[in-house]
Design an enzyme around this catalytic site. Structure first.
Site, PDB file in Angstrom:
ATOM      1  N   GLU A   1      27.163  21.702 -31.396  1.00 32.16           N
ATOM      2  CA  GLU A   1      27.714  21.404 -32.852  1.00 32.16           C
ATOM      3  C   GLU A   1      27.166  22.369 -33.906  1.00 32.16           C
ATOM      4  OE1 GLU A   1      26.703  17.225 -33.092  1.00 32.16           O
ATOM      5  OE2 GLU A   1      28.830  16.592 -32.537  1.00 32.16           O
TER       6      GLU A   1
ATOM      7  N   TYR B   1      54.272  27.696 -20.547  1.00 29.50           N
ATOM      8  CA  TYR B   1      53.914  28.720 -21.831  1.00 29.50           C
ATOM      9  C   TYR B   1      53.869  30.111 -21.306  1.00 29.50           C
ATOM     10  CZ  TYR B   1      51.586  24.269 -23.015  1.00 29.50           C
ATOM     11  OH  TYR B   1      51.344  22.968 -23.423  1.00 29.50           O
TER      12      TYR B   1
END
Ligand SMILES: [Zn+2]
Ligand SMILES: [Zn+2]
Length: 395
Positions: free
Chosen positions: A373, A299
């Protein structure tokens, strides 16, 4: 609209925590994200968002707001997991032995689905078209992003900008971070094989010593960056494997080396490849052995558009409070979002998911990686807001 997005993000947060847990429990490796892809397709259908499939498992949703011709903004999430055995003892632990969402791509997918639901509910409130890119294969060359680009994800309609988000455990949950310019490195893989006749360790004069040559090469390669690169230009060369020999009295006929080369400058990157090949070849040959050298081009570096990133930072500060938005530090990690960032104005930002009080501090690509979360509400809200406003530039 900021307030409407915030309200919906709060309202739907627990639904998308559950979706993240479902994805976490059902991870799939790069390029075979078939169940995940189907799951995303079903969710988009339930939100009334049409989509097309690209690169086998990629799902590209197209959501139109008011005045859809005005502009197109792309939002991207990656969907693949890693070949790691999960060691977390949680109810949503991976149900697939040896596969784990250890980089947070479950979170990225859940947050983009959350943003899709919010944006489709508010579609009379924002202008333009939003392209929702659920991408396969971030973790493995050639990178799902490069495949999607080849299949035309940045055309018909062509986005004028793209946003991508990544979880980050050393940034506290409740925070986001942005940075303009270079932000992550290019990553290329180096494979070298040194070959000679091999022979008795007590008679080195009759062979070329592949172990000694490999050792000299590892040391010599370090001069490439230190003596050729501008000291202000970030770059790393690490030799990460040496394989050869298996006893005390034999000089092996073959030694293999592997390594990684990282940079944040495309011209220097390819100049360095050349230097690595030239130095390795001349050193190994001058010491009497043969060489096979291959550099697998991975990349490019992630280039954040300055204007877009500054605007998105400002937008995030208004959404979360300025004290909750930081500047991303430079890292030599790689990310295939880079491919988009060299094509159109891009902004790759971080979602804080660490929480020391909850004991969530472990970084990605580890068997005990997890996230706080509570960050999902922020992640989905932020993606929705950036899409609806083009990072604040569209207001
Ligand atoms: Zn990763
Ligand atoms: Zn990742």
């Amino acid at each position: 609209m900021e307030q409407q997005i915030k309200k919906l993000a709060r309202q739907y947060a627990s639904e998308f925590v559950a979706i993240r847990r479902h994805l976490h429990a059902n991870p799939e490796l790069s390029y075979v994200e078939f169940e995940t892809s189907r799951f995303v397709q079903e969710k988009l259908t339930s939100y009334g968002i049409p989509y097309e499939i690209k690169a086998t498992t990629g799902v590209i949703g197209l959501l139109k707001g008011k005045n859809p011709e005005k502009r197109v903004v792309a939002l991207r999430a990656d969907m693949d997991a890693l070949p790691i055995i999960e060691e977390n003892d949680v109810p949503y632990k991976s149900s697939k032995p040896g596969i784990m969402h250890a980089c947070g791509h479950d979170v990225h997918t859940a947050c983009l689905l959350g943003a899709a639901k919010i944006l489709s509910e508010l579609k009379d409130e924002w202008e333009g078209t939003i392209k929702l890119i659920f991408q396969p294969g971030e973790e493995k060359n050639p990178g799902g992003a490069s495949l999607l680009i080849k299949e035309g994800v940045l055309e018909n309609p062509a986005p004028e900008s793209i946003f991508g988000m990544h979880v980050h455990s050393s940034l506290p949950s409740g925070k986001l971070s942005f940075r303009g310019g270079m932000v992550m490195a290019s990553a290329d893989e180096i494979y070298i094989t040194i070959k000679a006749k091999g022979g008795h360790a007590a008679a080195p004069q009759f062979t070329a010593d592949t172990i000694y040559i490999a050792s000299s090469l590892v040391v010599s390669l370090q001069q490439i960056i230190s003596r050729n690169n501008n000291p202000f230009n970030p770059s790393v060369l690490s030799i990460t494997a040496i394989q050869g020999g298996n006893t005390t009295n034999v000089i092996p006929s073959e030694v293999k080396l592997m390594g990684t080369f990282r940079a944040m400058d495309e011209a220097w990157r390819f100049k360095a490849h050349d230097l690595i090949k030239k130095l390795s070849t001349s050193l190994v040959e001058s010491m009497g052995a043969a060489i096979d050298i291959k550099i697998d081009v991975g990349y490019p570096f992630v280039l954040n558009n300055e204007t877009l990133s500054a605007a998105a930072h400002k937008k995030a500060a208004s959404y979360l409070g300025a004290e909750h938005v930081e500047e991303t530090e430079l890292r030599m990690g790689a990310e295939d979002f880079a491919f988009y960032s060299h094509k159109i104005p891009a902004c790759f930002f971080r979602l804080g998911t660490g929480n020391i009080a909850k004991g969530i501090t472990i970084g990605g690509h580890t068997p005990t990686f997890n996230i706080d979360e509570d960050a999902i509400e922020i992640g989905m809200g932020m993606m929705a807001l950036l899409g609806a406003t083009n990072g604040g530039l569209g207001e």
